[in-house]
Design a protein around this motif. Structure first.
Motif, PDB file in Angstrom:
ATOM      1  N   LEU A 145       0.829  -1.210   0.000  1.00 44.45           N
ATOM      2  CA  LEU A 145       0.000   0.000   0.000  1.00 44.45           C
ATOM      3  C   LEU A 145       0.861   1.256   0.000  1.00 44.45           C
ATOM      4  O   LEU A 145       0.576   2.225  -0.711  1.00 44.45           O
ATOM      5  CB  LEU A 145      -0.915   0.000   1.233  1.00 44.45           C
ATOM      6  CG  LEU A 145      -2.308  -0.622   1.098  1.00 44.45           C
ATOM      7  CD1 LEU A 145      -3.044  -0.507   2.421  1.00 44.45           C
ATOM      8  CD2 LEU A 145      -3.101   0.048  -0.016  1.00 44.45           C
ATOM      9  N   GLN A 146       1.917   1.224   0.805  1.00 41.62           N
ATOM     10  CA  GLN A 146       2.824   2.380   0.852  1.00 41.62           C
ATOM     11  C   GLN A 146       3.429   2.653  -0.522  1.00 41.62           C
ATOM     12  O   GLN A 146       3.505   3.809  -0.961  1.00 41.62           O
ATOM     13  CB  GLN A 146       3.943   2.136   1.867  1.00 41.62           C
ATOM     14  CG  GLN A 146       3.516   2.274   3.326  1.00 41.62           C
ATOM     15  CD  GLN A 146       4.675   1.994   4.265  1.00 41.62           C
ATOM     16  OE1 GLN A 146       5.172   0.865   4.325  1.00 41.62           O
ATOM     17  NE2 GLN A 146       5.113   3.012   4.991  1.00 41.62           N
ATOM     18  N   ASN A 147       3.857   1.592  -1.211  1.00 44.23           N
ATOM     19  CA  ASN A 147       4.464   1.752  -2.529  1.00 44.23           C
ATOM     20  C   ASN A 147       3.439   2.198  -3.572  1.00 44.23           C
ATOM     21  O   ASN A 147       3.748   2.993  -4.459  1.00 44.23           O
ATOM     22  CB  ASN A 147       5.125   0.454  -2.977  1.00 44.23           C
ATOM     23  CG  ASN A 147       6.488   0.243  -2.337  1.00 44.23           C
ATOM     24  OD1 ASN A 147       7.426   0.975  -2.610  1.00 44.23           O
ATOM     25  ND2 ASN A 147       6.590  -0.750  -1.472  1.00 44.23           N
ATOM     26  N   ARG A 148       2.219   1.677  -3.436  1.00 45.04           N
ATOM     27  CA  ARG A 148       1.185   2.028  -4.405  1.00 45.04           C
ATOM     28  C   ARG A 148       0.831   3.510  -4.345  1.00 45.04           C
ATOM     29  O   ARG A 148       0.556   4.142  -5.361  1.00 45.04           O
ATOM     30  CB  ARG A 148      -0.067   1.187  -4.151  1.00 45.04           C
ATOM     31  CG  ARG A 148      -1.134   1.309  -5.248  1.00 45.04           C
ATOM     32  CD  ARG A 148      -2.386   0.536  -4.874  1.00 45.04           C
ATOM     33  NE  ARG A 148      -2.072  -0.824  -4.448  1.00 45.04           N
ATOM     34  CZ  ARG A 148      -2.914  -1.584  -3.773  1.00 45.04           C
ATOM     35  NH1 ARG A 148      -4.091  -1.121  -3.407  1.00 45.04           N
ATOM     36  NH2 ARG A 148      -2.559  -2.815  -3.426  1.00 45.04           N
ATOM     37  N   TYR A 149       0.812   4.050  -3.140  1.00 44.90           N
ATOM     38  CA  TYR A 149       0.415   5.450  -2.971  1.00 44.90           C
ATOM     39  C   TYR A 149       1.607   6.388  -2.784  1.00 44.90           C
ATOM     40  O   TYR A 149       1.433   7.555  -2.446  1.00 44.90           O
ATOM     41  CB  TYR A 149      -0.532   5.581  -1.778  1.00 44.90           C
ATOM     42  CG  TYR A 149      -1.898   4.986  -2.058  1.00 44.90           C
ATOM     43  CD1 TYR A 149      -2.871   5.714  -2.733  1.00 44.90           C
ATOM     44  CD2 TYR A 149      -2.203   3.685  -1.658  1.00 44.90           C
ATOM     45  CE1 TYR A 149      -4.116   5.165  -3.000  1.00 44.90           C
ATOM     46  CE2 TYR A 149      -3.443   3.126  -1.922  1.00 44.90           C
ATOM     47  CZ  TYR A 149      -4.394   3.872  -2.590  1.00 44.90           C
ATOM     48  OH  TYR A 149      -5.625   3.324  -2.857  1.00 44.90           O
ATOM     49  N   ALA A 150       2.809   5.862  -3.009  1.00 47.79           N
ATOM     50  CA  ALA A 150       3.999   6.713  -2.862  1.00 47.79           C
ATOM     51  C   ALA A 150       4.059   7.738  -3.992  1.00 47.79           C
ATOM     52  O   ALA A 150       3.617   7.476  -5.115  1.00 47.79           O
ATOM     53  CB  ALA A 150       5.260   5.847  -2.872  1.00 47.79           C
ATOM     54  N   LYS A 151       4.617   8.907  -3.698  1.00 47.49           N
ATOM     55  CA  LYS A 151       4.783   9.960  -4.697  1.00 47.49           C
ATOM     56  C   LYS A 151       6.205   9.889  -5.249  1.00 47.49           C
ATOM     57  O   LYS A 151       7.158   9.635  -4.514  1.00 47.49           O
ATOM     58  CB  LYS A 151       4.530  11.329  -4.077  1.00 47.49           C
ATOM     59  CG  LYS A 151       3.102  11.513  -3.589  1.00 47.49           C
ATOM     60  CD  LYS A 151       2.935  12.871  -2.921  1.00 47.49           C
ATOM     61  CE  LYS A 151       1.511  13.040  -2.379  1.00 47.49           C
ATOM     62  NZ  LYS A 151       1.356  14.339  -1.678  1.00 47.49           N
ATOM     63  N   LEU A 152       6.339  10.110  -6.557  1.00 50.94           N
ATOM     64  CA  LEU A 152       7.660  10.138  -7.170  1.00 50.94           C
ATOM     65  C   LEU A 152       8.222  11.551  -7.086  1.00 50.94           C
ATOM     66  O   LEU A 152       7.616  12.512  -7.573  1.00 50.94           O
ATOM     67  CB  LEU A 152       7.585   9.697  -8.637  1.00 50.94           C
ATOM     68  CG  LEU A 152       7.419   8.188  -8.881  1.00 50.94           C
ATOM     69  CD1 LEU A 152       7.269   7.919 -10.373  1.00 50.94           C
ATOM     70  CD2 LEU A 152       8.582   7.398  -8.308  1.00 50.94           C
ATOM     71  N   ILE A 153       9.370  11.683  -6.446  1.00 56.18           N
ATOM     72  CA  ILE A 153      10.018  12.982  -6.249  1.00 56.18           C
ATOM     73  C   ILE A 153      11.262  13.061  -7.130  1.00 56.18           C
ATOM     74  O   ILE A 153      12.089  12.142  -7.138  1.00 56.18           O
ATOM     75  CB  ILE A 153      10.417  13.171  -4.770  1.00 56.18           C
ATOM     76  CG1 ILE A 153       9.209  12.961  -3.844  1.00 56.18           C
ATOM     77  CG2 ILE A 153      11.025  14.551  -4.559  1.00 56.18           C
ATOM     78  CD1 ILE A 153       8.090  13.936  -4.063  1.00 56.18           C
ATOM     79  N   ASN A 154      11.380  14.156  -7.894  1.00 56.98           N
ATOM     80  CA  ASN A 154      12.591  14.364  -8.695  1.00 56.98           C
ATOM     81  C   ASN A 154      13.773  14.672  -7.789  1.00 56.98           C
ATOM     82  O   ASN A 154      13.683  15.541  -6.919  1.00 56.98           O
ATOM     83  CB  ASN A 154      12.393  15.523  -9.676  1.00 56.98           C
ATOM     84  CG  ASN A 154      11.447  15.171 -10.802  1.00 56.98           C
ATOM     85  OD1 ASN A 154      11.122  14.006 -10.993  1.00 56.98           O
ATOM     86  ND2 ASN A 154      11.011  16.163 -11.541  1.00 56.98           N
ATOM     87  N   LEU A 155      14.878  13.956  -7.996  1.00 55.10           N
ATOM     88  CA  LEU A 155      16.077  14.189  -7.189  1.00 55.10           C
ATOM     89  C   LEU A 155      16.965  15.240  -7.849  1.00 55.10           C
ATOM     90  O   LEU A 155      17.297  15.129  -9.042  1.00 55.10           O
ATOM     91  CB  LEU A 155      16.873  12.890  -7.029  1.00 55.10           C
ATOM     92  CG  LEU A 155      16.216  11.740  -6.253  1.00 55.10           C
ATOM     93  CD1 LEU A 155      17.214  10.594  -6.108  1.00 55.10           C
ATOM     94  CD2 LEU A 155      15.745  12.197  -4.890  1.00 55.10           C
ATOM     95  N   ASP A 156      17.326  16.263  -7.088  1.00 58.92           N
ATOM     96  CA  ASP A 156      18.275  17.258  -7.605  1.00 58.92           C
ATOM     97  C   ASP A 156      19.696  16.723  -7.544  1.00 58.92           C
ATOM     98  O   ASP A 156      20.547  17.055  -8.371  1.00 58.92           O
ATOM     99  CB  ASP A 156      18.167  18.562  -6.800  1.00 58.92           C
ATOM    100  CG  ASP A 156      16.798  19.207  -6.958  1.00 58.92           C
ATOM    101  OD1 ASP A 156      16.232  19.088  -8.065  1.00 58.92           O
ATOM    102  OD2 ASP A 156      16.284  19.793  -5.989  1.00 58.92           O
ATOM    103  N   ARG A 244      12.473   9.236  -7.247  1.00 58.88           N
ATOM    104  CA  ARG A 244      12.488   8.282  -6.133  1.00 58.88           C
ATOM    105  C   ARG A 244      11.166   8.360  -5.381  1.00 58.88           C
ATOM    106  O   ARG A 244      10.588   9.435  -5.230  1.00 58.88           O
ATOM    107  CB  ARG A 244      13.656   8.573  -5.193  1.00 58.88           C
ATOM    108  CG  ARG A 244      13.862   7.506  -4.100  1.00 58.88           C
ATOM    109  CD  ARG A 244      15.250   7.651  -3.493  1.00 58.88           C
ATOM    110  NE  ARG A 244      16.291   7.381  -4.494  1.00 58.88           N
ATOM    111  CZ  ARG A 244      17.552   7.737  -4.346  1.00 58.88           C
ATOM    112  NH1 ARG A 244      17.953   8.376  -3.247  1.00 58.88           N
ATOM    113  NH2 ARG A 244      18.436   7.460  -5.286  1.00 58.88           N
ATOM    114  N   LYS A 245      10.717   7.215  -4.907  1.00 60.62           N
ATOM    115  CA  LYS A 245       9.445   7.172  -4.186  1.00 60.62           C
ATOM    116  C   LYS A 245       9.571   7.848  -2.826  1.00 60.62           C
ATOM    117  O   LYS A 245      10.526   7.599  -2.087  1.00 60.62           O
ATOM    118  CB  LYS A 245       8.991   5.723  -3.982  1.00 60.62           C
ATOM    119  CG  LYS A 245       8.536   5.026  -5.250  1.00 60.62           C
ATOM    120  CD  LYS A 245       8.126   3.594  -4.961  1.00 60.62           C
ATOM    121  CE  LYS A 245       7.660   2.895  -6.236  1.00 60.62           C
ATOM    122  NZ  LYS A 245       7.298   1.479  -5.993  1.00 60.62           N
ATOM    123  N   ASP A 246       8.595   8.691  -2.532  1.00 54.29           N
ATOM    124  CA  ASP A 246       8.489   9.297  -1.206  1.00 54.29           C
ATOM    125  C   ASP A 246       7.455   8.482  -0.431  1.00 54.29           C
ATOM    126  O   ASP A 246       6.250   8.631  -0.642  1.00 54.29           O
ATOM    127  CB  ASP A 246       8.055  10.760  -1.329  1.00 54.29           C
ATOM    128  CG  ASP A 246       7.966  11.455   0.021  1.00 54.29           C
ATOM    129  OD1 ASP A 246       8.610  10.980   0.976  1.00 54.29           O
ATOM    130  OD2 ASP A 246       7.220  12.452   0.127  1.00 54.29           O
TER     131      ASP A 246
END
Length: 435
Positions: A145-156, A244-246
């Motif tokens: 569930l955590q992975n399914r609803y995780a947000k993808l964050i752009n890494l600087d 990366r997944k948040d």
């Protein structure tokens, strides 16, 4: 009408049918009226030429053929029903006698549904498996569930890790030449998904955003493109973005965001109940599989080739529809897998033969145990189907009848009842914990 039947082979019968002369005479008159409406005979108005004139112009055989084509199909179906035989293929017809003033006699060689010699189907020994729901199972569900609803964050900053999603450009070369399908821009790839050739994704781990690197791989021996099978290739890859997944923490806020529950404990309880229900379903499925496998193994039946081929046709058709849903044609799929329709049919043959025998055996057991689908059970099944497809149950019933699938649907209900009854009449032992 008279009909007799003789078994000439194990799954083939010879049906001899006699249609009385009165019926044939009526069919001849009907044939004359049909033909005379559509022909022009010199000296007669259209549709008014006498029967003898029609016979002189076209020959008696023309009327005989018209009459025979009208009466034989109905006579054949009545004979099949009267003799209680179950054809599984088109009959081979032979006209024995066609003469005015006499009965019409024809023979039909018919491949029929094979007889099943049942073995033991009661007092079977079945093992109920032990499927326990552990804390780690619940933890896996929560992690999913955590992975399914995780947000993808752009890494600087940072480097590619397993599980990251990268946006990249790449160009592949084999023997120093670019090849079809080996080039893309802004391609999205999740590292660790095994979407690319073995070794490709692993070599991307550690790359930074903006970095370009050459990745060396070898195409597998059975690669669908024969010109690349077993060949070494070099991909020039440029990482443009790392995502990366948040992962949200497991707390009450997470429960509110991903479910209808207000607390994490309520969400856990619901997931645990679903896991237990799934475990019970697996146990029941295991018992059903064991029961079916045993009764089929205990039975004997000589399956006609036509039934196996028909089952393979159904399996091929179902596969084609599944591929179409993914916007892929069967021919493209076969080309991609370096296969052919003939190879696929050969690969499906064992499963097809097993499916046909299973159906025949369960049908025979159902008859032996007097299993029938009641009106209430059929109605309930349609109500369940209506919820699944969000469509009125009666509309679904009419659609099935119009498509000739209603009887198959009812037979499916009877089959389920038969399997449950076999289990009820079996001896069930609990699987040892060690097993």
């Amino acid at each position: 009408m008279k009909a007799t039947v003789d078994r000439i082979e194990k799954n083939t019968v010879l049906l001899e049918v006699e249609v009385d002369q009165e019926q044939f005479s009526q069919a001849l008159n009907d044939a004359y009226r049909k033909v005379v409406k559509n022909v022009n005979i010199p000296g007669f108005r259209k549709g008014k030429a006498p029967k003898r004139v029609i016979e002189r112009y076209f020959g008696k055989e023309a009327l005989y053929n018209e009459a025979v084509e009208a009466i034989i199909p109905d006579a054949y179906m009545k004979a099949v029903e009267e003799q209680n035989i179950f054809p599984i293929d088109q009959p081979q017809m032979e006209l024995v006698q066609v003469e005015e003033g006499k009965p019409v006699i024809f023979k039909a060689t018919v491949t029929v549904k094979p007889e099943v010699e049942l073995g033991q189907y009661t007092d079977l020994e079945l093992v109920r498996p032990v499927i326990e729901v552990a804390e780690e199972d619940l933890a896996k569900e929560l992690e999913a569930l955590q992975n399914r609803y995780a947000k993808l964050i752009n890494l600087d900053e940072g480097q590619v890790q397993d599980g990251d999603t990268v946006i990249m450009d790449f160009v592949g070369k084999a023997d120093g030449e670019e090849f079809a399908g080996g080039k893309a821009q802004d391609y999205s790839l999740q590292i660790g998904s095994s979407s690319f050739i073995a070794g490709f994704e692993e070599q991307m781990v550690g790359m930074s955003s903006g970095e370009t690197k050459e990745i060396n791989v070898t195409f597998p021996q059975d690669y669908h493109a024969e010109n690349l099978a077993a060949k070494d290739a070099v991909f020039t890859v440029t990482v443009k973005t790392i995502k990366r997944k948040d992962i949200a923490p497991l707390d009450d806020e997470f429960a509110k965001d991903v479910s209808e529950f207000d607390t994490l404990e309520e969400l856990k309880e619901d997931l645990l109940n679903k896991l237990k229900l799934n475990a019970e379903t697996q146990v029941q499925q295991s018992l059903e599989d064991q029961a079916v496998d045993k009764v089929v193994a205990n039975a004997e039946a000589e399956i006609p080739e036509v039934m196996i081929n028909a089952q393979i046709d159904d399996m091929m058709s179902n596969m084609e529809h599944r591929l179409m849903a993914q916007k892929v044609s069967l021919d493209d799929y076969l080309k991609f897998t370096n296969s052919s329709r003939e190879q696929m049919r050969a690969e499906l043959r064992v499963d097809a033969e097993k499916a046909v025998k299973t159906s025949l055996v369960l049908e025979a057991i159902g008859k032996a145990l007097s299993v029938e689908a009641t009106e209430e059970e059929v109605n309930e099944a349609f109500e369940n189907l209506s919820k699944q497809y969000n469509q009125d149950a009666e509309i679904l019933r009419k659609i099935m009848k119009s498509q000739g699938r209603y009887e198959v649907f009812v037979e499916g209900i009877q089959r389920e009842k038969t399997v449950k009854l076999i289990i009820e009449k079996s001896n069930i032992v609990e699987q040892a914990a060690a097993e």
